[in-house]
Design an enzyme around this catalytic site. Structure first.
Site, PDB file in Angstrom:
ATOM      1  NE  ARG A   1       3.644   4.258   3.775  1.00 52.32           N
ATOM      2  CZ  ARG A   1       2.493   4.088   4.432  1.00 52.32           C
ATOM      3  NH1 ARG A   1       1.486   3.460   3.819  1.00 52.32           N
ATOM      4  NH2 ARG A   1       2.351   4.513   5.658  1.00 52.32           N
TER       5      ARG A   1
ATOM      6  NE  ARG B   1      -2.055   1.804  -4.048  1.00 47.67           N
ATOM      7  CZ  ARG B   1      -2.410   1.351  -2.835  1.00 47.67           C
ATOM      8  NH1 ARG B   1      -1.497   1.182  -1.910  1.00 47.67           N
ATOM      9  NH2 ARG B   1      -3.663   1.048  -2.567  1.00 47.67           N
TER      10      ARG B   1
ATOM     11  CD  GLU C   1      -5.932   2.271   4.435  1.00 46.80           C
ATOM     12  OE1 GLU C   1      -5.943   1.277   3.681  1.00 46.80           O
ATOM     13  OE2 GLU C   1      -5.007   2.535   5.212  1.00 46.80           O
TER      14      GLU C   1
ATOM     15  CB  SER D   1      -4.701   2.540   8.800  1.00 52.41           C
ATOM     16  OG  SER D   1      -4.708   1.181   9.131  1.00 52.41           O
TER      17      SER D   1
ATOM     18  NE  ARG E   1      -4.675   6.991  -0.156  1.00 49.47           N
ATOM     19  CZ  ARG E   1      -4.585   5.679   0.055  1.00 49.47           C
ATOM     20  NH1 ARG E   1      -5.374   5.106   0.952  1.00 49.47           N
ATOM     21  NH2 ARG E   1      -3.725   4.940  -0.616  1.00 49.47           N
TER      22      ARG E   1
END
Length: 412
Positions: A259, A274, A346, A349, A386
RNA sequence: AGAGAGGUGUCCGAGUGGCUUAAGGAGCACGCUUGGAAAGCGUGUGUGGGGCAACUCACCGAGGGUUCGAAUCCCUUCCUCUCUGCCA
């Protein structure tokens, strides 16, 4: 993509639902008007085409019988010109409609709470209690100084890339294998898919045309690096009609994800939260519409139980309309406790897109005689990087080292 | 990367300019048959639109073109297969 008929017939209700997602009514009204105009123009074009078809057939017969066809030919040539004009209008409108329709987000479910952003998300429940330390817990980059090499990641690539070494490299691999095994035991079938996909595939799941800036594009080709396994795995069934007996289809897949993080400048720049490239194990399900709610709960349970099995305290959040993604009708986020940051972050999801992706990707199933759109769902189970740093922080010891959860020991 | 062959409905597969608005088969659905199943028989069944009932339009990898008329001819492009080359 939304059902155009729904926009035509239930305009007000569509607008009201999309207001939750902060979509302007003008766009929907525009969509409605174009769709009606297209319908009108088609009503002009189609009788002309019918005339052309019928007369052309006659033409063939007359020619065979030796009749005079000059007058008929002149008539058909004139009609053909009308068709060309009408057809051009229809084509233009169709393109306009499709471009617009592809950039409108999905409708949120009725039970999605109103809200502007992540601050308005609703906590559903907490699972496990965060660990208590008799020292001040560190952040993961302090714990993993010899195991995550941020500087060399930057040297090799650029910022937001890192290198795993030693125990971290091993833990990453152990987690991937553990997660896949865990999901498989829950009935999800493992698939291994390409990391580079084409434009049609990304359009099918909704990343294109609107979010091209978030994707890494392959120079000189119309190909992109996947931002999530959801893209290739869901598109496995693009343009297919599935037999009803084969549903539900439950899949799990490990991939690296890429990403650009175009809109996240300055956010989470430190550490591994991130990154431009990260590992993720994903769940993707294809169900009949009547079964997608049940599957949604099953997927949340799977990811949540996975976290619990790793001994990680976490909470379930119902996303509000304003925080909901482009394709999602409903999303539950799982957030895991990070002692170093003293907050939940987070880690998963899970979304039900209903028939939004199915309509774009033309994924249908045979229901007796009729073909119907399936529902597609996706969810992380889990984001691997994560999870790894969550383990580092939650299992850290006073001397700066960390343990690994019992269930992972046989994988290390 | 070069040469050749090919891409047709859920699947297989026929079809080289006008009774193809796609033959035939498999599968699927319904019915008959059976104690039950299998087999057999009969009927239905491509996709997507149009107030979808008759009817009608588009679609034979995708995009353009020729023609009164295109799955069928031409151009562009993508993909698959075989052989050659290269490579883990």
């Amino acid at each position: 993509m939304l059902d155009i008929k729904l926009i035509q017939n239930e305009f007000d209700s569509v607008c009201e639902k999309l207001r939750k997602k902060k979509v302007s009514e003008d766009i929907i009204e525009n969509l409605r008007l174009i769709s009606l105009e297209l319908k009108a123009k088609k009503a002009i074009l189609e009788p002309l085409q019918a005339e052309q078809n019928a007369s052309s057939k006659l033409f063939g017969l007359w020619a065979k019988e030796g009749k005079d066809i000059n007058e008929l030919k002149a008539k058909l040539s004139a009609n053909k010109e009308k068709i060309t004009v009408a057809n051009k209008l229809v084509k233009e409108l169709e393109e306009k409609l499709s471009n617009l329709a592809l950039s409108v987000p999905n409708l949120p479910d009725n039970d999605v709470p109103n809200g502007a952003d992540e601050n308005d998300n609703i906590e559903i429940k907490k699972v496990l209690t965060p660990p208590v330390f008799d020292f001040i817990p560190k952040e993961h980059w302090e714990i993993a100084e010899n195991q995550i090499d941020f500087e060399r990641g930057v040297k090799l690539s650029k910022s937001r890339f890192s290198v795993l070494k030693n125990k971290a490299a091993k833990l990453e691999r152990a987690l991937i294998n553990y997660m896949l095994d865990f999901n498989t035991k829950r009935g999800f079938n493992e698939v291994c898919v390409p990391y580079i996909v084409n434009r049609e595939t990304l359009t099918g799941t909704g990343q294109l045309p609107k979010f091209e800036d978030d994707l890494f594009k392959i120079e000189g080709e119309d190909l992109f690096l996947i931002p999530t396994a959801e893209v290739p795995v869901t598109n496995l069934f693009r343009d297919e009609i599935i037999l009803e007996a084969e549903l539900p289809i439950m899949m799990t897949s490990y991939t690296a994800c890429f990403r650009k993080e175009a809109g996240s400048a300055g956010r989470d720049t430190r550490g591994m939260i991130r990154q431009h490239q990260f590992d993720k194990v994903e769940l993707v399900c294809i169900t009949k519409p009547s079964e997608s709610d049940k599957m949604f709960d099953k997927m949340i349970e799977c990811a949540s139980d996975l976290l619990s099995s790793l001994g990680l305290a976490h909470r379930h959040l119902m996303l509000c309309g304003g925080d909901l993604g482009f394709g999602a009708a409903k999303t539950v986020d799982l957030e895991v406790w990070f002692p170093g940051q003293n907050r939940y972050r987070e880690i998963s999801s899970i979304s039900n897109t209903r028939d939004f992706q199915a309509r774009r990707a033309k994924i249908r199933y045979k229901d007796q005689k009729k073909n119907k759109l399936v529902n597609t769902l996706n969810g992380s189970s889990l984001a691997v990087g994560r999870t790894m740093i969550a383990i580092m922080e939650n299992y850290q010891k006073a001397d700066g080292s960390f343990d690994v959860p019992e269930v992972l020991k046989s994988y290390m």
